[in-house]
Design a protein around this motif. Structure first.
Motif, PDB file in Angstrom:
ATOM      1  N   HIS A 167      -4.787   8.952  14.563  1.00  0.00           N
ATOM      2  CA  HIS A 167      -5.993   8.530  13.846  1.00  0.00           C
ATOM      3  C   HIS A 167      -6.162   9.436  12.630  1.00  0.00           C
ATOM      4  CE1 HIS A 167      -7.843  12.082  15.692  1.00  0.00           C
ATOM      5  NE2 HIS A 167      -7.357  11.635  16.855  1.00  0.00           N
ATOM      6  N   GLY A 168      -7.173   9.166  11.822  1.00  0.00           N
ATOM      7  CA  GLY A 168      -7.414   9.976  10.645  1.00  0.00           C
ATOM      8  C   GLY A 168      -6.849   9.346   9.385  1.00  0.00           C
ATOM      9  N   PRO A 169      -7.084   9.981   8.219  1.00  0.00           N
ATOM     10  CA  PRO A 169      -6.670   9.419   6.923  1.00  0.00           C
ATOM     11  C   PRO A 169      -5.184   9.142   6.815  1.00  0.00           C
ATOM     12  CG  PRO A 169      -8.202  11.245   6.615  1.00  0.00           C
ATOM     13  CD  PRO A 169      -7.845  11.234   8.066  1.00  0.00           C
ATOM     14  N   GLY A 170      -4.353  10.026   7.378  1.00  0.00           N
ATOM     15  CA  GLY A 170      -2.909   9.826   7.274  1.00  0.00           C
ATOM     16  C   GLY A 170      -2.461   8.549   7.947  1.00  0.00           C
ATOM     17  N   THR A 205      -1.076   5.150   6.051  1.00  0.00           N
ATOM     18  CA  THR A 205       0.237   4.629   6.459  1.00  0.00           C
ATOM     19  C   THR A 205       0.151   3.160   6.841  1.00  0.00           C
ATOM     20  OG1 THR A 205       0.935   6.819   7.249  1.00  0.00           O
ATOM     21  CG2 THR A 205       2.137   4.915   8.088  1.00  0.00           C
ATOM     22  N   ALA A 206      -0.872   2.803   7.611  1.00  0.00           N
ATOM     23  CA  ALA A 206      -1.030   1.413   8.030  1.00  0.00           C
ATOM     24  C   ALA A 206      -1.378   0.504   6.860  1.00  0.00           C
ATOM     25  CB  ALA A 206      -2.106   1.318   9.104  1.00  0.00           C
ATOM     26  N   ALA A 207      -2.103   1.042   5.888  1.00  0.00           N
ATOM     27  CA  ALA A 207      -2.545   0.214   4.753  1.00  0.00           C
ATOM     28  C   ALA A 207      -1.470   0.027   3.691  1.00  0.00           C
ATOM     29  CB  ALA A 207      -3.784   0.850   4.109  1.00  0.00           C
ATOM     30  N   ALA A 208      -0.399   0.809   3.755  1.00  0.00           N
ATOM     31  CA  ALA A 208       0.570   0.821   2.662  1.00  0.00           C
ATOM     32  C   ALA A 208       1.472  -0.396   2.603  1.00  0.00           C
ATOM     33  CB  ALA A 208       1.443   2.079   2.761  1.00  0.00           C
ATOM     34  N   GLY A 209       1.691  -1.065   3.735  1.00  0.00           N
ATOM     35  CA  GLY A 209       2.698  -2.119   3.783  1.00  0.00           C
ATOM     36  C   GLY A 209       2.409  -3.310   2.894  1.00  0.00           C
ATOM     37  N   TYR A 210       1.255  -3.925   3.068  1.00  0.00           N
ATOM     38  CA  TYR A 210       0.961  -5.160   2.338  1.00  0.00           C
ATOM     39  C   TYR A 210       0.754  -4.944   0.839  1.00  0.00           C
ATOM     40  CZ  TYR A 210       0.840  -8.313   6.305  1.00  0.00           C
ATOM     41  OH  TYR A 210       1.207  -9.100   7.377  1.00  0.00           O
ATOM     42  N   ASP A 246      -5.570  -5.623  11.581  1.00  0.00           N
ATOM     43  CA  ASP A 246      -6.257  -5.412  12.854  1.00  0.00           C
ATOM     44  C   ASP A 246      -6.078  -3.979  13.359  1.00  0.00           C
ATOM     45  OD1 ASP A 246      -7.345  -8.186  13.720  1.00  0.00           O
ATOM     46  OD2 ASP A 246      -5.328  -8.587  12.990  1.00  0.00           O
ATOM     47  N   GLN A 247      -4.922  -3.384  13.087  1.00  0.00           N
ATOM     48  CA  GLN A 247      -4.757  -1.967  13.413  1.00  0.00           C
ATOM     49  C   GLN A 247      -5.718  -1.116  12.599  1.00  0.00           C
ATOM     50  OE1 GLN A 247      -0.674  -0.446  13.588  1.00  0.00           O
ATOM     51  NE2 GLN A 247       0.075  -2.544  13.771  1.00  0.00           N
ATOM     52  N   LEU A 248      -5.870  -1.465  11.329  1.00  0.00           N
ATOM     53  CA  LEU A 248      -6.805  -0.731  10.473  1.00  0.00           C
ATOM     54  C   LEU A 248      -8.241  -0.926  10.941  1.00  0.00           C
ATOM     55  CD1 LEU A 248      -5.100  -1.495   7.069  1.00  0.00           C
ATOM     56  CD2 LEU A 248      -5.546   0.804   7.971  1.00  0.00           C
ATOM     57  N   ALA A 249      -8.544  -2.117  11.443  1.00  0.00           N
ATOM     58  CA  ALA A 249      -9.887  -2.366  11.975  1.00  0.00           C
ATOM     59  C   ALA A 249     -10.178  -1.443  13.158  1.00  0.00           C
ATOM     60  CB  ALA A 249     -10.023  -3.827  12.387  1.00  0.00           C
ATOM     61  N   ARG A 250      -9.200  -1.251  14.013  1.00  0.00           N
ATOM     62  CA  ARG A 250      -9.385  -0.367  15.160  1.00  0.00           C
ATOM     63  C   ARG A 250      -9.477   1.097  14.732  1.00  0.00           C
ATOM     64  NH1 ARG A 250      -5.859  -4.344  17.473  1.00  0.00           N
ATOM     65  NH2 ARG A 250      -3.993  -3.161  16.955  1.00  0.00           N
ATOM     66  N   LEU A 251      -8.768   1.451  13.665  1.00  0.00           N
ATOM     67  CA  LEU A 251      -8.772   2.839  13.203  1.00  0.00           C
ATOM     68  C   LEU A 251     -10.050   3.201  12.459  1.00  0.00           C
ATOM     69  CD1 LEU A 251      -5.100   3.074  11.869  1.00  0.00           C
ATOM     70  CD2 LEU A 251      -6.049   4.437  13.738  1.00  0.00           C
ATOM     71  N   THR A 252     -10.620   2.230  11.763  1.00  0.00           N
ATOM     72  CA  THR A 252     -11.732   2.522  10.856  1.00  0.00           C
ATOM     73  C   THR A 252     -13.059   1.891  11.264  1.00  0.00           C
ATOM     74  OG1 THR A 252     -11.265   0.597   9.449  1.00  0.00           O
ATOM     75  CG2 THR A 252     -10.119   2.651   8.928  1.00  0.00           C
ATOM     76  N   ARG A 253     -13.018   0.951  12.212  1.00  0.00           N
ATOM     77  CA  ARG A 253     -14.193   0.196  12.640  1.00  0.00           C
ATOM     78  C   ARG A 253     -14.723  -0.734  11.540  1.00  0.00           C
ATOM     79  NH1 ARG A 253     -17.779   4.508  16.279  1.00  0.00           N
ATOM     80  NH2 ARG A 253     -16.077   5.058  17.726  1.00  0.00           N
ATOM     81  N   LEU A 254     -13.926  -0.938  10.535  1.00  0.00           N
ATOM     82  CA  LEU A 254     -14.213  -1.965   9.539  1.00  0.00           C
ATOM     83  C   LEU A 254     -13.471  -3.226   9.949  1.00  0.00           C
ATOM     84  CD1 LEU A 254     -13.777   0.190   6.297  1.00  0.00           C
ATOM     85  CD2 LEU A 254     -15.932  -0.692   7.218  1.00  0.00           C
ATOM     86  N   PRO A 255     -14.056  -4.397   9.747  1.00  0.00           N
ATOM     87  CA  PRO A 255     -13.407  -5.630  10.234  1.00  0.00           C
ATOM     88  C   PRO A 255     -12.059  -5.881   9.584  1.00  0.00           C
ATOM     89  CG  PRO A 255     -15.265  -6.122   8.787  1.00  0.00           C
ATOM     90  CD  PRO A 255     -15.331  -4.654   9.067  1.00  0.00           C
ATOM     91  N   GLY A 256     -11.194  -6.550  10.312  1.00  0.00           N
ATOM     92  CA  GLY A 256      -9.870  -6.866   9.783  1.00  0.00           C
ATOM     93  C   GLY A 256      -9.944  -7.667   8.505  1.00  0.00           C
ATOM     94  N   LEU A 257     -10.925  -8.548   8.413  1.00  0.00           N
ATOM     95  CA  LEU A 257     -11.080  -9.361   7.207  1.00  0.00           C
ATOM     96  C   LEU A 257     -11.338  -8.496   5.987  1.00  0.00           C
ATOM     97  CD1 LEU A 257     -11.145 -12.227   6.071  1.00  0.00           C
ATOM     98  CD2 LEU A 257     -13.610 -12.278   6.564  1.00  0.00           C
ATOM     99  N   PHE A 258     -12.023  -7.390   6.179  1.00  0.00           N
ATOM    100  CA  PHE A 258     -12.238  -6.453   5.065  1.00  0.00           C
ATOM    101  C   PHE A 258     -10.906  -5.945   4.534  1.00  0.00           C
ATOM    102  CE2 PHE A 258     -12.313  -1.983   3.788  1.00  0.00           C
ATOM    103  CZ  PHE A 258     -13.198  -2.021   2.709  1.00  0.00           C
ATOM    104  N   TRP A 259     -10.009  -5.590   5.443  1.00  0.00           N
ATOM    105  CA  TRP A 259      -8.721  -5.053   5.010  1.00  0.00           C
ATOM    106  C   TRP A 259      -7.837  -6.121   4.384  1.00  0.00           C
ATOM    107  CZ3 TRP A 259      -8.268  -0.186   4.193  1.00  0.00           C
ATOM    108  CH2 TRP A 259      -9.084   0.709   4.891  1.00  0.00           C
TER     109      TRP A 259
END
Length: 238
Positions: A88-91, A95-100, A202-215
């Motif tokens: 968890h955390g920023p790293g 990492t999860a956000a970098a792909g798309y 959806d992984q980012l949603a679990r990591l940040t508690r922001l909805p997947g649609l936001f990401w």
């Protein structure tokens, strides 16, 4: 290029080349659009997007000081990058956000280089990045895909004349800019059908508690923004 000395190679890499005429630029844009929009072709060309996607995960994982265990590229154009570290955390979020966003940002960087006239430098930068990815690939199909992609880029950069290099470079950059958008739309379509419960969003949603649609929205803003800015740099307006 076919240089005869190290100094000539260096001059090609650091020097500038004239951009193709407007007909070539628009033609490469149309070809790239077909490569993204034509479903039959997209099933093949999407492999390039997967390389960029997984390469983005891998690069950010290393920058975040995570331990990279390898990349796998599959024949269905899916991929997987495995790294270990803090779960968890920023790293982990970065990492999860970098792909798309990776294909679009690579396209944007390529557009900037082409606008500055560094056509050969861009092609060699692509070859270098593909070599870095190749080192981390852990399956046969992935190795073959990266080798074919890198081999084509190298052949054009080494044996092609200035006209071929220019057209090929513009085609590649247009493709990355346009292709960065479609996977994001496909992702949300799958999410709406309940078919992508473990997607990056959806992984980012679990990591940040922001909805997947936001990401998904973040991915789309980055990809569309890169396309608009990149097109502004690529198209000869005067």
């Amino acid at each position: 290029m076919q240089p005869h000395s190290i100094s000539q190679v260096w001059d090609q890499l650091t020097g500038t080349q004239a951009m193709p005429n407007s007909t070539v630029i628009w033609a490469t844009a149309v070809l790239a659009l077909l490569a993204v929009g034509w479903r039959t072709v997209w099933q093949l060309t999407r492999n390039v997007v997967t390389i960029a996607h997984e390469g983005g995960h891998a690069l950010v994982a290393l920058l975040m000081r995570r331990r990279l265990h390898g990349i796998r590229l599959h024949s269905d154009t899916s991929g997987l990058t495995v790294s270990s570290g803090k779960p968890h955390g920023p790293g982990m979020v970065l990492t999860a956000a970098a792909g798309y966003v990776a294909p679009s940002l690579l396209g944007l960087g390529g557009a900037w280089m082409l606008a500055a006239g560094h056509t050969t430098g861009l092609l060699w930068a692509v070859v270098a990045l593909l070599l870095c990815v190749l080192i981390e690939v852990r399956n046969a199909y992935g190795v073959l895909t990266v080798l074919l992609t890198g081999g084509l880029c190298f052949a054009v950069s080494w044996f092609g004349n200035a006209q071929l290099q220019g057209a090929f470079a513009y085609l590649c950059v247009w493709f990355l800019l346009l292709a960065g958008v479609r996977p994001v739309l496909e992702l949300q379509t799958k999410r709406a059908r309940g078919q992508a419960r473990d997607s990056d969003a959806d992984q980012l949603a679990r990591l940040t508690r922001l909805p997947g649609l936001f990401w998904v929205g973040v991915f789309l803003v980055v990809s569309l923004g890169s396309l608009l800015v990149g097109a502004r740099w690529l198209i000869p307006w005067t």
